[in-house]
Design an enzyme around this catalytic site. Structure first.
Site, PDB file in Angstrom:
ATOM      1  N   CYS A  43      13.638  10.889   7.285  1.00  0.00           N
ATOM      2  CA  CYS A  43      13.634  10.593   8.726  1.00  0.00           C
ATOM      3  C   CYS A  43      15.047  10.603   9.302  1.00  0.00           C
ATOM      4  O   CYS A  43      15.215  10.595  10.514  1.00  0.00           O
ATOM      5  CB  CYS A  43      12.926   9.277   8.990  1.00  0.00           C
ATOM      6  SG  CYS A  43      13.473   8.013   7.877  1.00  0.00           S
ATOM      7  N   LYS A  71       0.876  -1.180   0.000  1.00  0.00           N
ATOM      8  CA  LYS A  71       0.000   0.000   0.000  1.00  0.00           C
ATOM      9  C   LYS A  71       0.905   1.220   0.000  1.00  0.00           C
ATOM     10  O   LYS A  71       1.472   1.592   1.029  1.00  0.00           O
ATOM     11  CB  LYS A  71      -0.918   0.035   1.228  1.00  0.00           C
ATOM     12  CG  LYS A  71      -1.984   1.128   1.070  1.00  0.00           C
ATOM     13  CD  LYS A  71      -2.463   1.718   2.366  1.00  0.00           C
ATOM     14  CE  LYS A  71      -1.687   2.911   2.845  1.00  0.00           C
ATOM     15  NZ  LYS A  71      -1.552   4.055   1.929  1.00  0.00           N
ATOM     16  N   GLU A 126      10.082  16.314  15.326  1.00  0.00           N
ATOM     17  CA  GLU A 126      10.675  16.210  13.994  1.00  0.00           C
ATOM     18  C   GLU A 126      10.032  17.277  13.102  1.00  0.00           C
ATOM     19  O   GLU A 126       8.814  17.311  12.953  1.00  0.00           O
ATOM     20  CB  GLU A 126      10.365  14.813  13.457  1.00  0.00           C
ATOM     21  CG  GLU A 126      11.194  14.399  12.289  1.00  0.00           C
ATOM     22  CD  GLU A 126      10.903  12.946  11.887  1.00  0.00           C
ATOM     23  OE1 GLU A 126       9.798  12.440  12.164  1.00  0.00           O
ATOM     24  OE2 GLU A 126      11.796  12.345  11.273  1.00  0.00           O
ATOM     25  N   GLU A 129       9.890   1.298  10.653  1.00  0.00           N
ATOM     26  CA  GLU A 129      10.926   2.334  10.530  1.00  0.00           C
ATOM     27  C   GLU A 129      10.182   3.645  10.689  1.00  0.00           C
ATOM     28  O   GLU A 129       9.447   4.067   9.795  1.00  0.00           O
ATOM     29  CB  GLU A 129      11.611   2.177   9.167  1.00  0.00           C
ATOM     30  CG  GLU A 129      12.949   2.840   9.117  1.00  0.00           C
ATOM     31  CD  GLU A 129      12.826   4.242   8.585  1.00  0.00           C
ATOM     32  OE1 GLU A 129      12.729   5.165   9.431  1.00  0.00           O
ATOM     33  OE2 GLU A 129      12.796   4.410   7.359  1.00  0.00           O
TER      34      GLU A 129
HETATM   35  P1  ADP Z   1       2.763  11.145   6.940  1.00  0.00           P
HETATM   36  O1  ADP Z   1       2.001  11.863   8.006  1.00  0.00           O
HETATM   37  O2  ADP Z   1       4.103  11.653   6.726  1.00  0.00           O
HETATM   38  O3  ADP Z   1       1.987  10.964   5.676  1.00  0.00           O
HETATM   39  P2  ADP Z   1       2.030   8.540   7.822  1.00  0.00           P
HETATM   40  O4  ADP Z   1       2.632   7.653   8.846  1.00  0.00           O
HETATM   41  O5  ADP Z   1       0.689   9.070   8.121  1.00  0.00           O
HETATM   42  O6  ADP Z   1       3.061   9.688   7.541  1.00  0.00           O
HETATM   43  O7  ADP Z   1       1.955   7.798   6.406  1.00  0.00           O
HETATM   44  C1  ADP Z   1       2.803   6.753   6.002  1.00  0.00           C
HETATM   45  C2  ADP Z   1       1.974   5.669   5.361  1.00  0.00           C
HETATM   46  O8  ADP Z   1       1.028   5.205   6.316  1.00  0.00           O
HETATM   47  C3  ADP Z   1       1.156   6.107   4.146  1.00  0.00           C
HETATM   48  O9  ADP Z   1       1.123   5.036   3.219  1.00  0.00           O
HETATM   49  C4  ADP Z   1      -0.225   6.336   4.733  1.00  0.00           C
HETATM   50  O10 ADP Z   1      -1.279   6.193   3.808  1.00  0.00           O
HETATM   51  C5  ADP Z   1      -0.277   5.231   5.749  1.00  0.00           C
HETATM   52  N1  ADP Z   1      -1.249   5.429   6.823  1.00  0.00           N
HETATM   53  C6  ADP Z   1      -1.616   6.587   7.415  1.00  0.00           C
HETATM   54  N2  ADP Z   1      -2.529   6.347   8.385  1.00  0.00           N
HETATM   55  C7  ADP Z   1      -2.742   5.020   8.397  1.00  0.00           C
HETATM   56  C8  ADP Z   1      -3.562   4.127   9.168  1.00  0.00           C
HETATM   57  N3  ADP Z   1      -4.357   4.577  10.139  1.00  0.00           N
HETATM   58  N4  ADP Z   1      -3.507   2.812   8.888  1.00  0.00           N
HETATM   59  C9  ADP Z   1      -2.692   2.348   7.926  1.00  0.00           C
HETATM   60  N5  ADP Z   1      -1.898   3.109   7.162  1.00  0.00           N
HETATM   61  C10 ADP Z   1      -1.923   4.431   7.389  1.00  0.00           C
END
Ligand code: ADP
Length: 534
Positions: free
Chosen positions: A339, A227, A437, A305
């Site tokens: 990061c 995903k 961060e 990570e």
């Molecule tokens: P950022 O805030 O920098 O986008 P995230 O950790 O939210 O960092 O996003 C990293 C990945 O996690 C993306 O692929 C995002 O779609 C996914 N993501 C965000 N929220 C969720 C969630 N609740 N469950 C699963 N995947 C998620």
């Protein structure tokens, strides 16, 4: 617009993602032209532009079981530099995610039986195809993430190298024979693939964060459902096209893109489905914790990570020019959106003024804000306006508490998602930029007196991914390298990532290691076999 994009990505021979010249914001303008979403005619003009790329690589459907599957809904992916819509992509939901997992599960039973040599050669073919298409893949990275083309080209090669590295590691998964205490027994250790791995990736390295995980998974004999981040699904889909072309069997590499609105349900499906054995995630610590909760219910193996707060320490004994060079590399890659980017600069009193002066000069001379496709740009846009607001908040919080702006300090006139490379001095450890961060082009400098003080400030956080320090004193180098509570240390070096070395953090920065000889273990189970009555 969806039809328009689809028709072209399948029918036309070339499709440039680079905005045409008339859509690019000019330095000095308000960015309004850049923000206007292109209409059908404007999109059509992309196809005639000089930056055209292979239509085969531009995919908008999900990729499951070796086939391109349109979803019932689509979502727009935008160019962070201009705000223009790049295309409409399949917006998968939980049902599609579960279906992809089932497909990957079925494929696992045959993929695990493919010889290590054959898996190795398929990964190598995938690597070769990435290298053959490197220019187009880099353009896709720049279009969807905004990073300067030269950096995107660097990411592309780094990304491909993970496939090459793991194609080699695939053939070196050794078990063990253990001497036992009884004469009539023999003990063996087998290493076996875990099964289906769910791979959830971020937008800041749209390609490399996928191959770093998928290369290891496939080499071990696992199958994957990826995903990608909602901001950057095109790189993941282009990789699918090349995996297919390389002969990776159907169902081994699957991609289910989705919008931010569906990330929660798709993430939950991928992390709770009983057919999934492994979750590998790169992203924010907050999302990592949600996924860990999901994983807990069915006790899945996880690699995480997560975020960092990298200290960058410059001791009095440092070579100041070397330190400035390292600071530039560590801080401003991807406009500060990695990061492992230095987040806090700790500079000893004796060298402080000279470091700050030279750092400011280097920033003014070497950094150029602009569209990532423009020659000479070193700082592209941030990924979205929320990211810009965070940098703005960190600057205003610091200034309100007594920090001094040495250079930069505000949004860049180039456009909505651009921020000036910023250097702050007189920063203290209670300011937001020292505790959170920033993920943007902000370099805050804290002055310190003693080595103990620097280490205490560096370690006073619940995360620990990368840490950097500059010193010419060998004893100090040993002491500080050992004491920093991080997973990776750069000593007199600001760029530390490479496929051969283990990437990962301690504390709340994550679990497990990626790349290197250790990375494949994240996808392997150790099985002990006791052979009796010998
Ligand atoms: P950022 O805030 O920098 O986008 P995230 O950790 O939210 O960092 O996003 C990293 C990945 O996690 C993306 O692929 C995002 O779609 C996914 N993501 C965000 N929220 C969720 C969630 N609740 N469950 C699963 N995947 C998620």
């Amino acid at each position: 617009m969806a039809t328009c994009f689809r028709l072209r990505s399948f029918g036309a021979p070339r499709f440039p993602l680079a905005p045409p010249r008339h859509l690019r914001p000019r330095p000095g303008c308000s960015g309004l032209t850049a923000r206007a979403a292109p209409g059908r005619a404007q999109l059509r003009s992309y196809a005639r532009g000089p930056a055209g790329l292979s239509a085969e690589l531009l995919r908008t459907d999900s990729f499951v079981g070796g086939r391109w599957l349109p979803a019932a809904a689509t979502f727009p992916v935008t160019d962070p530099a201009s705000g223009a819509t790049l295309g409409m992509v399949a917006d998968c939901g939980a049902a599609e995610a579960h279906a992809a997992v089932r497909t990957a599960y079925e494929a696992f039973h045959s993929w695990r039986g493919v010889s290590a040599k054959e898996r190795s050669s398929l990964l190598r073919k995938w690597y070769d195809l990435m290298m053959q298409n490197k220019d187009d893949l880099a353009k896709i990275i720049t279009a969807e993430s905004g990073k300067p083309l030269a950096e995107a080209q660097g990411e592309m090669v780094y990304s491909a190298l993970f496939l090459e590295w793991f194609s080699e590691e695939a053939r070196r998964v050794y078990g063990d024979i253990i001497p036992t205490s009884s004469k009539d027994r023999r003990a063996l250790v087998l290493k076996q693939p875990l099964g289906v791995a769910s791979i959830i990736t971020p937008w800041n390295f749209p390609s490399a964060m996928i191959t770093r995980k998928v290369g290891a998974a496939l080499a071990a004999g696992c199958t994957v459902v990826v995903k990608p981040a909602e901001d950057t699904p095109f790189s993941a889909l282009a990789l699918a096209q090349l995996a297919n072309q390389a002969g990776i069997p159907p169902g081994v590499y699957n991609v289910v893109p989705c919008s931010r609105a569906k990330a929660k349900e798709v993430g939950e499906a991928l992390c709770t489905d009983p057919l999934v054995s492994k979750i590998s995630f790169t992203g924010s610590t907050a999302t990592g914790k949600i996924l860990l909760h999901h994983a807990a219910n069915s006790v899945k193996r996880v690699s995480m990570e997560l975020g960092g707060l990298a200290p960058f320490i410059v001791f009095d004994s440092a070579n100041v020019d070397q330190a400035v060079k390292g600071a530039m590399a560590s801080k401003f890659r991807n406009a500060g959106q990695t990061c492992v980017c230095a987040n806090r600069f700790l500079v000893q009193r004796g060298i402080h003024d000279s470091f700050v002066k030279k750092f400011a000069e280097a920033m003014k001379t070497n950094l150029r804000v602009g569209n990532g496709f423009e020659e000479g740009t070193t700082q592209g846009p941030l990924i979205n306006e929320k990211a810009v607001e965070k940098v703005e908040k960190h600057v205003s919080d610091a200034v309100s508490k007594g920090a001094t702006i040495v250079t930069g300090g505000k949004r860049h006139q180039y456009g909505r998602n651009f921020f000036e490379p910023t250097l702050l001095s007189n920063v203290t450890k209670d300011m937001l930029c020292s505790r959170e961060e920033t993920f943007g082009p902000l370099a805050p400098v804290i002055k310190f007196d003693t080595e103990e003080e620097a280490i205490a400030i560096a370690n006073a956080t619940d995360v620990g991914l990368a840490g950097y320090f500059y010193s010419q004193d060998p004893a100090q180098i040993w002491r500080v390298a050992e004491k920093l509570e991080v997973g990776m240390v750069g000593v007199n070096e600001g760029m530390i990532s490479s496929v051969e070395c283990p990437f990962g953090g301690v504390k709340q920065s994550g679990l497990g290691r990626e790349g290197s000889k250790y990375g494949i273990d994240e996808y392997l189970e150790v099985k002990y076999v006791c052979y009796g009555s010998v």
